[in-house]
Design a protein around this motif. Structure first.
Motif, PDB file in Angstrom:
ATOM      1  N   ARG A 243       2.270  -3.953   5.621  1.00 41.19           N
ATOM      2  CA  ARG A 243       3.095  -5.048   6.146  1.00 41.19           C
ATOM      3  C   ARG A 243       4.572  -4.782   5.885  1.00 41.19           C
ATOM      4  NH1 ARG A 243       1.509 -10.209   3.400  1.00 41.19           N
ATOM      5  NH2 ARG A 243       3.265 -11.028   4.615  1.00 41.19           N
TER       6      ARG A 243
ATOM      7  N   SER B 204       5.848   1.790  12.759  1.00 42.92           N
ATOM      8  CA  SER B 204       4.574   1.459  13.390  1.00 42.92           C
ATOM      9  C   SER B 204       3.411   1.629  12.430  1.00 42.92           C
ATOM     10  CB  SER B 204       4.355   2.319  14.633  1.00 42.92           C
ATOM     11  OG  SER B 204       4.352   3.701  14.294  1.00 42.92           O
ATOM     12  N   ASN B 205       3.575   2.475  11.409  1.00 45.90           N
ATOM     13  CA  ASN B 205       2.522   2.675  10.414  1.00 45.90           C
ATOM     14  C   ASN B 205       3.139   3.081   9.084  1.00 45.90           C
ATOM     15  OD1 ASN B 205       2.726   5.719  10.385  1.00 45.90           O
ATOM     16  ND2 ASN B 205       2.133   5.414  12.523  1.00 45.90           N
TER      17      ASN B 205
ATOM     18  N   ARG C  19       5.832  -2.233   8.433  1.00 48.98           N
ATOM     19  CA  ARG C  19       6.007  -2.841   9.754  1.00 48.98           C
ATOM     20  C   ARG C  19       7.180  -3.820   9.771  1.00 48.98           C
ATOM     21  NH1 ARG C  19      -0.449  -3.691  11.189  1.00 48.98           N
ATOM     22  NH2 ARG C  19      -0.798  -1.533  11.909  1.00 48.98           N
TER      23      ARG C  19
END
Length: 293
Positions: A56, A64-65, A59
């Motif tokens: 989290r 994106s990851n 992001r």
């Protein structure tokens, strides 16, 4: 994005984050080396959080990851200075760390570091790049392999293994100062596979540029997708090489060489098996190895 830029972004958003994200952000700011060296699960455990909180946070900061977020810290830790004073500084850091932590701790950290490198190199994020590289190598008229200085071992290994079942592989060794001579006949149907890592050698960048000018396809195995060789490549296998030692680790690049050879054998037909048998017979004929017990 650099580490300084990322940490500035974290600091600017810190007060607005939910408690769990602030806890994750605080650990990242306090332990950047751990973020580079350890997996998401390990970092989360040490921060006393669930892995989802680290994802989290990544992001929240626009990634994106988590691996893309972590790569900022991997690049930072891999960026060892190439000047003599920089090497001396790194050597002094290794000695100081050994004195402070002890040899047993250093061995454990080295293992964790290399595990993290290999886990990232052979993870799903490189799956597409491996498939693309294998297809390009299988379709090449001739394969040229380049790895200079500390990256000569993976280049030599890949050339050595491929030569047991293919006769179209050239190792660009540069013996006698004749580096570019090895590529004199490279053309549009050929592939150059270049191992490269920071600090990037001028010769690797110029050799790649020459191959591109000749119309050849370039495959990069690099510590960063933004390296001067990777940006010229059709595909890039990213091999993080963080190290607690004097130079960046070469184990990830060796793992790539070994995996590519394995995949090419796996995709080969009866002709490949026949060539392997022929190589084995030649080795036996010349008594290259000691007899089995």
């Amino acid at each position: 994005m650099t580490k300084d830029e990322l940490e500035k972004a974290i600091s600017m958003r810190f007060q607005e984050m939910p408690p769990k994200l602030r806890q994750a952000a605080r650990y990242v700011l306090d332990s950047p080396k751990e973020v580079a060296l350890q997996s998401m699960r390990t970092v989360a455990a040490r921060a006393q959080l669930q892995p989802a909180s680290m994802l989290r946070l990544a992001r929240e900061l626009g990634f994106s990851n988590y691996e893309d977020f972590r790569s900022v810290y991997i690049d930072w830790l891999s960026a060892g200075p190439s000047s003599p004073s920089g090497l001396l500084e790194r050597a002094e850091q290794v000695r100081e760390h050994s004195r402070a932590s002890g040899d047993d701790r250093m061995l454990a950290e080295s293992l964790a570091n290399e595990y993290g490198n290999l886990e990232a190199t052979l993870s799903k994020r490189n799956e597409k790049a491996f498939h693309e590289a294998v297809n390009l190598l299988r379709g090449a008229s001739r394969i040229y392999v380049l790895g200079l200085r500390s990256l000569y071992p993976p280049a030599f290994y890949l050339h050595y293994v491929l030569s047991t079942f293919q006769d179209n592989v050239t190792l660009i060794s540069g013996e006698g100062g004749a580096l570019i001579d090895d590529m004199r006949r490279i053309g549009k149907t050929d592939v150059l596979l270049c191992f490269t890592a920071r600090p990037y050698t001028v010769a690797s960048v110029e050799t790649t540029r020459f191959a591109r000018q000749r119309g050849a396809t370039v495959i990069a195995v690099s510590d960063s997708a933004l390296s001067p060789v990777a940006t010229q490549a059709q595909t890039c296998i990213v091999a993080p090489n963080t190290s607690l030692s004097l130079f960046p680790s070469i184990l990830p690049a060796l793992a790539v060489a070994q995996t590519l050879a394995q995949l090419l054998i796996a995709h080969g037909g009866e002709e490949t098996l026949a060539e392997v048998a022929n190589s084995a017979a030649q080795l036996h004929e010349f008594n290259i190895y000691t007899a089995d017990d």
